[in-house]
Design a protein around this motif. Structure first.
Motif, mmCIF file in Angstrom:
data_model
loop_
_atom_site.group_PDB
_atom_site.id
_atom_site.type_symbol
_atom_site.label_atom_id
_atom_site.label_comp_id
_atom_site.label_asym_id
_atom_site.label_seq_id
_atom_site.Cartn_x
_atom_site.Cartn_y
_atom_site.Cartn_z
ATOM 1 N N LYS A 15 0.860 -1.187 0.000
ATOM 2 C CA LYS A 15 0.000 0.000 0.000
ATOM 3 C C LYS A 15 0.896 1.236 0.000
ATOM 4 O O LYS A 15 1.834 1.330 0.786
ATOM 5 C CB LYS A 15 -0.875 0.040 1.254
ATOM 6 N N TYR A 16 0.545 2.184 -0.865
ATOM 7 C CA TYR A 16 1.309 3.427 -0.975
ATOM 8 C C TYR A 16 1.302 4.188 0.351
ATOM 9 O O TYR A 16 0.250 4.359 0.964
ATOM 10 C CB TYR A 16 0.710 4.287 -2.087
ATOM 11 N N VAL A 17 2.476 4.635 0.792
ATOM 12 C CA VAL A 17 2.598 5.446 2.008
ATOM 13 C C VAL A 17 2.861 6.904 1.640
ATOM 14 O O VAL A 17 2.107 7.793 2.001
ATOM 15 C CB VAL A 17 3.717 4.918 2.944
ATOM 16 N N ASN A 18 3.963 7.161 0.949
ATOM 17 C CA ASN A 18 4.276 8.531 0.528
ATOM 18 C C ASN A 18 5.404 8.542 -0.490
ATOM 19 O O ASN A 18 6.031 7.518 -0.758
ATOM 20 C CB ASN A 18 4.616 9.427 1.728
ATOM 21 N N SER A 19 5.654 9.729 -1.018
ATOM 22 C CA SER A 19 6.770 9.906 -1.950
ATOM 23 C C SER A 19 7.483 11.202 -1.600
ATOM 24 O O SER A 19 6.896 12.120 -1.026
ATOM 25 C CB SER A 19 6.272 9.948 -3.397
ATOM 26 N N SER A 20 8.762 11.226 -1.919
ATOM 27 C CA SER A 20 9.570 12.413 -1.660
ATOM 28 C C SER A 20 10.714 12.446 -2.669
ATOM 29 O O SER A 20 10.893 11.507 -3.443
ATOM 30 C CB SER A 20 10.126 12.383 -0.230
ATOM 31 N N SER A 21 11.463 13.528 -2.642
ATOM 32 C CA SER A 21 12.654 13.603 -3.495
ATOM 33 C C SER A 21 13.818 14.108 -2.657
ATOM 34 O O SER A 21 13.629 14.777 -1.642
ATOM 35 C CB SER A 21 12.413 14.518 -4.697
ATOM 36 N N PHE A 22 15.006 13.720 -3.083
ATOM 37 C CA PHE A 22 16.224 14.199 -2.419
ATOM 38 C C PHE A 22 17.367 14.146 -3.410
ATOM 39 O O PHE A 22 17.234 13.600 -4.505
ATOM 40 C CB PHE A 22 16.538 13.386 -1.152
ATOM 41 N N VAL A 23 18.478 14.740 -3.027
ATOM 42 C CA VAL A 23 19.684 14.733 -3.859
ATOM 43 C C VAL A 23 20.775 14.038 -3.057
ATOM 44 O O VAL A 23 21.016 14.385 -1.898
ATOM 45 C CB VAL A 23 20.115 16.165 -4.239
ATOM 46 N N THR A 24 21.423 13.040 -3.665
ATOM 47 C CA THR A 24 22.488 12.316 -2.968
ATOM 48 C C THR A 24 23.719 13.199 -2.823
ATOM 49 O O THR A 24 23.821 14.256 -3.456
ATOM 50 C CB THR A 24 22.894 11.029 -3.730
ATOM 51 N N GLU A 25 24.664 12.714 -2.006
ATOM 52 C CA GLU A 25 25.904 13.446 -1.780
ATOM 53 C C GLU A 25 26.645 13.701 -3.095
ATOM 54 O O GLU A 25 27.347 14.696 -3.248
ATOM 55 C CB GLU A 25 26.837 12.674 -0.824
ATOM 56 N N SER A 26 26.466 12.800 -4.071
ATOM 57 C CA SER A 26 27.161 12.952 -5.355
ATOM 58 C C SER A 26 26.325 13.708 -6.392
ATOM 59 O O SER A 26 26.678 13.755 -7.559
ATOM 60 C CB SER A 26 27.575 11.580 -5.897
ATOM 61 N N GLY A 27 25.178 14.284 -5.960
ATOM 62 C CA GLY A 27 24.405 15.136 -6.849
ATOM 63 C C GLY A 27 23.333 14.440 -7.676
ATOM 64 O O GLY A 27 22.796 15.035 -8.612
ATOM 65 N N ILE A 28 23.013 13.200 -7.359
ATOM 66 C CA ILE A 28 21.986 12.476 -8.112
ATOM 67 C C ILE A 28 20.606 12.788 -7.526
ATOM 68 O O ILE A 28 20.392 12.694 -6.317
ATOM 69 C CB ILE A 28 22.242 10.949 -8.063
ATOM 70 N N ASN A 29 19.675 13.190 -8.405
ATOM 71 C CA ASN A 29 18.302 13.459 -7.987
ATOM 72 C C ASN A 29 17.537 12.149 -7.883
ATOM 73 O O ASN A 29 17.548 11.349 -8.825
ATOM 74 C CB ASN A 29 17.608 14.382 -8.991
ATOM 75 N N VAL A 30 16.864 11.946 -6.749
ATOM 76 C CA VAL A 30 16.161 10.695 -6.482
ATOM 77 C C VAL A 30 14.705 10.992 -6.123
ATOM 78 O O VAL A 30 14.430 11.886 -5.323
ATOM 79 C CB VAL A 30 16.824 9.919 -5.318
ATOM 80 N N ILE A 31 13.791 10.242 -6.717
ATOM 81 C CA ILE A 31 12.398 10.208 -6.269
ATOM 82 C C ILE A 31 12.264 8.922 -5.475
ATOM 83 O O ILE A 31 12.629 7.837 -5.953
ATOM 84 C CB ILE A 31 11.408 10.211 -7.448
ATOM 85 N N ASP A 32 11.759 9.036 -4.247
ATOM 86 C CA ASP A 32 11.653 7.898 -3.348
ATOM 87 C C ASP A 32 10.186 7.635 -3.029
ATOM 88 O O ASP A 32 9.477 8.552 -2.610
ATOM 89 C CB ASP A 32 12.433 8.199 -2.061
ATOM 90 N N ILE A 33 9.735 6.398 -3.238
ATOM 91 C CA ILE A 33 8.354 6.007 -2.970
ATOM 92 C C ILE A 33 8.364 4.909 -1.917
ATOM 93 O O ILE A 33 9.077 3.912 -2.065
ATOM 94 C CB ILE A 33 7.640 5.506 -4.239
ATOM 95 N N VAL A 34 7.579 5.108 -0.844
ATOM 96 C CA VAL A 34 7.517 4.149 0.255
ATOM 97 C C VAL A 34 6.172 3.425 0.223
ATOM 98 O O VAL A 34 5.122 4.057 0.045
ATOM 99 C CB VAL A 34 7.700 4.853 1.620
ATOM 100 N N PHE A 35 6.228 2.100 0.407
ATOM 101 C CA PHE A 35 5.036 1.265 0.489
ATOM 102 C C PHE A 35 5.011 0.551 1.835
ATOM 103 O O PHE A 35 6.047 0.081 2.313
ATOM 104 C CB PHE A 35 5.036 0.189 -0.605
ATOM 105 N N LEU A 36 3.817 0.454 2.409
ATOM 106 C CA LEU A 36 3.583 -0.414 3.554
ATOM 107 C C LEU A 36 3.521 -1.836 3.024
ATOM 108 O O LEU A 36 2.864 -2.094 2.009
ATOM 109 C CB LEU A 36 2.252 -0.047 4.235
ATOM 110 N N CYS A 37 4.235 -2.770 3.654
ATOM 111 C CA CYS A 37 4.263 -4.175 3.231
ATOM 112 C C CYS A 37 4.019 -5.071 4.435
ATOM 113 O O CYS A 37 4.451 -4.758 5.545
ATOM 114 C CB CYS A 37 5.633 -4.563 2.663
ATOM 115 N N HIS A 38 3.373 -6.181 4.189
ATOM 116 C CA HIS A 38 3.211 -7.184 5.237
ATOM 117 C C HIS A 38 4.143 -8.343 4.936
ATOM 118 O O HIS A 38 4.200 -8.823 3.800
ATOM 119 C CB HIS A 38 1.759 -7.648 5.321
#
Length: 144
Positions: free
Chosen positions: A69-92
């Motif tokens: 089940k979808y929890v949330n999404s966010s974005s961040f930039v790694t230490e080396s400058g890579i742009n990341v979209i992160d999606i979290v799911f609840l899992c059983h």
């Protein structure tokens, strides 16, 4: 362009599965995190987020999950400058006892309660937020 990353907030018996990321990992090595990884380029496909997450969880900790089940999404930039979209799911948790199967990526697996995670002084704020949101979703689903 972005790297698309998926993470699983895996719940079993009142606890969440966290991994101690290998020191060898480029991003956040040596820290506790949820299990997950990057989507690979597949061209035309369906359910890429869910399939990627199930594959990464099995590759990294050797267990299977269900009921994503979808929890949330966010974005961040790694230490080396890579742009990341992160999606979290609840899992059983479904099958398999989690262990550090991929020693290149995982040094240890740890089960923690929500309250243990929230009071842990060395865990990043985003991890605590993801667990709070996953816990709320879990509780909401129990009361439906």
């Amino acid at each position: 362009m972005f790297v698309v990353n998926v993470e699983g907030a895996i719940h079993r018996d009142g606890k969440w599965l966290l991994i101690l990321r290998s020191e060898k990992e480029e991003h956040a090595g040596g820290t506790l995190s949820l299990v997950g990884g990057k989507c690979e380029i597949e061209g035309v496909s369906s359910d890429i987020l869910e399939r990627t997450l199930k594959r990464e969880i099995f590759e990294e900790v050797g267990c299977e999950v269900t009921g994503l089940k979808y929890v949330n999404s966010s974005s961040f930039v790694t230490e080396s400058g890579i742009n990341v979209i992160d999606i979290v799911f609840l899992c059983h948790h479904k099958t398999g006892e989690p262990y550090s199967k991929s020693t290149e990526e995982v040094d240890d697996v740890i089960w923690m309660t929500t309250s243990e995670i929230l009071v842990h002084t060395e865990l990043p704020v985003y991890l605590k937020e993801n667990i709070k949101l996953a816990e709320k979703l879990l509780q909401d689903n129990l009361h439906v």
